[in-house]
Design a protein around this motif. Structure first.
Motif: not given
Ligand code: FAD
Ligand code: NAD
Length: 467
Positions: A442-467
């Motif tokens: 899901x595209x999360x608006x930038x810059x928002x705290x909500x992007x951390x929600x998307x990134x946590x999901x990405x990280x669980x899938x093994x491909x976070x972008x900003x860490x």
């Protein structure tokens, strides 16, 4: 005695009762609501809303003081701020008044008859309501008990109430006439910690005494540590694993630690916040309903053990949360109107409005383990979130728990500035059975705290972008 007949009688006009009555009215169910104190119940009058108003005012005052002290990293400088406490309390009361009169308007709009008086239950189909100058007997087909909860007092320290004495309940702490110099808070749960932060920020010396070895005992250490650190940084003194044995005006609060050593904590006021208990009485005991401890036992329909007698909200026990009461109220009203409904939420978010805030939605790690769910877990820190940096709030993180087998999300946990606002996204994803891929995609608006929600999901899938 005057008599009224109706299809639904709701006792209690808090978030549970007033929502049930509005929804029933919308669905054309003839409804009477009895409220002995003020519409809006604990939540609007002496709970959620006034506490959040005070917390916000305290936060603004603290910011202004930091700016005056020259410690604003953003370069904002102001002269020494002062606090007009009476105006702060008036502002808070104004919000309460707007909301509670709004509830009255909504009930009128839905065609609900409101009786301003205390109700006493005679049997499962009859209650007597004591109005000013008259008594009304209400006969109903369905009785909904939504009488809420009340603060638990400590036997050694009964609440001073209207006497203006030293022992405060949360209600007293929300309407101070002056700021105590020294406040001892008993209980490091929701109320104790939220109000500890508020009073400390207003300038009071705050000491917290908690019986358990940790603050906010239901949350794990990673979630509570930022809160603990922030309390200490603010200068709040904590006595964990200690019990209170009494109070006297000369020495203050008598405290006993785990080794049974006793010491005294000087205090001008003592806020006792050791939990709330269901409010029964009012003839309810005469119905001989099945109880769950002090709470009224209900099933997945919010039905009690007596046919056509329903119960919702705090009177039915934990979790003692306004949004649970409201959701139950809606559920009962729809059933009475003939709709097939059950109260079986996948998640009821819990938010602690401390600084930083803490959110728990869905399963904790321990609950997942206990249920035998094999989970993936991933966190994304706000230190790597651009919006958090612009807010000067880089502490904390968002954590996701998902089933390993199919990536269905079972829990969200967060600690940080304004994470309460993320609870909607957390609840929706769990309730809709979202998988990690759904949130990550899901595209999360930038810059928002909500992007951390998307990134946590990405990280669980093994491909976070900003860490
Ligand atoms: P209540 O809100 O307690 O309402 C019950 C109503 O019934 C009362 O108005 C009472 O006067 C009336 N009543 C009782 N008996 C009778 C009778 N016999 N006849 C007529 N009327 C009767 N929850 C959250 O979700 N978020 C928060 O941020 C939050 N903050 C809180 C802060 C504080 C300081 C406190 C004390 C509570 C807080 N809560 C919060 C909890 C929340 O207030 C309750 O969960 C919620 O109000 C429960 O709603 P209810 O309708 O079950 O009961
Ligand atoms: P709580 O259950 O959150 O915390 C009570 C704390 O007091 C616990 O940590 C407990 O270990 C401690 N305690 C109990 N007896 C003690 C004793 N004798 N000495 C020292 N410590 C003792 O209760 P609360 O803070 O009174 O809040 C009541 C309820 O209201 C909460 O359970 C919560 O559901 C609701 N509430 C919610 C919010 C929110 O959603 N943000 C805010 C305030 C209140």
């Amino acid at each position: 005695m005057k008599e009224i007949s109706t299809k639904l009688l709701v006792i209690g006009g808090g978030p549970g009762g007033y929502v049930a009555a509005i929804r029933a009215g919308q669905l054309g169910v003839p409804t009477v609501l009895a409220e002995g104190a003020s519409l809006g119940g604990t939540c609007l009058n002496i709970g959620c809303i006034p506490s959040k108003a005070l917390i916000h005012a305290a936060h603004d005052f603290e910011q202004a003081r930091a700016q005056a002290a020259g410690s604003s990293p953003m370069g904002i400088r102001v002269k020494e701020p002062t606090l007009d406490l009476a105006q702060t309390v008036r502002w808070k009361d104004g919000i309460v008044k707007r909301l509670t009169s709004g509830v009255g308007t909504l009930l009128r709009k839905a065609g609900v008859q409101v009786l301003h008086g205390w109700a006493t239950v005679e049997d499962g189909k009859t209650a007597v309501v004591q109005l000013e100058g008259e008594t009304v007997r209400v006969r109903c087909e369905h009785l909904l008990i939504a009488t809420g909860s009340e603060p638990v007092a400590l036997p050694s320290m009964p609440f001073s109430g209207e006497t203006g004495g030293a022992i405060w309940s949360s209600t007293d702490a929300l309407s101070p006439t002056e700021l105590p110099k020294r406040l001892v808070v008993v209980g490091a749960g929701y109320i104790g910690l939220e109000l500890s932060f508020a009073y400390r920020k207003l300038g009071t010396e705050v000491t917290v005494v908690e019986a358990a070895p940790d603050i906010l005992p239901r949350y794990d250490e990673a979630l509570t540590k930022p809160v603990l650190d922030s309390l200490k940084k603010a200068g709040v003194v904590l006595h964990l694993g200690c019990s209170v044995a009494g109070y006297d005006a000369k020495n203050g609060v008598h405290v006993r630690n785990a080794r049974a050593d006793e010491f005294a904590l000087p205090a001008d006021k003592v806020l006792v916040a050791v939990g709330r208990r269901p409010r029964t009485g009012f003839g309810i005991e005469g119905l001989q309903l099945t109880m769950a401890g002090r709470a009224i036992a209900i099933d997945a329909h919010c039905a009690t053990s007596m046919r056509n007698v329903w119960a919702i909200g705090d009177v039915t026990g934990e979790p003692v949360l306004a949004h649970r009461a409201m959701a139950q109220g809606e559920c009962v009203a729809e059933q009475i109107a003939g709709k097939p409904r059950r109260f079986e939420p996948m998640a009821i978010p819990a938010v602690c409005f401390t600084d930083p805030e803490v959110v728990l939605c869905g399963m904790t790690m321990d609950e997942a383990r206990g249920a035998g769910v094999d989970v993936l877990e991933a966190s994304f820190p706000f230190a790597a979130n651009g919006r958090a940096m612009t807010l000067g709030a880089e502490g904390g993180f968002v954590r996701v728990l998902a089933r390993k087998s199919d990536h269905v999300i079972v829990g969200w946990h967060a600690v940080g500035r304004s994470v309460s606002e993320l609870s909607a996204a957390f609840g929706q994803s769990i309730e809709m059975g979202a998988r990690l891929e759904d949130v990550a995609g899901t595209i999360h608006a930038h810059p928002t705290l909500g992007e951390a929600v998307q990134e946590a999901a990405l990280r669980a899938l093994g491909h976070a972008l900003h860490i």
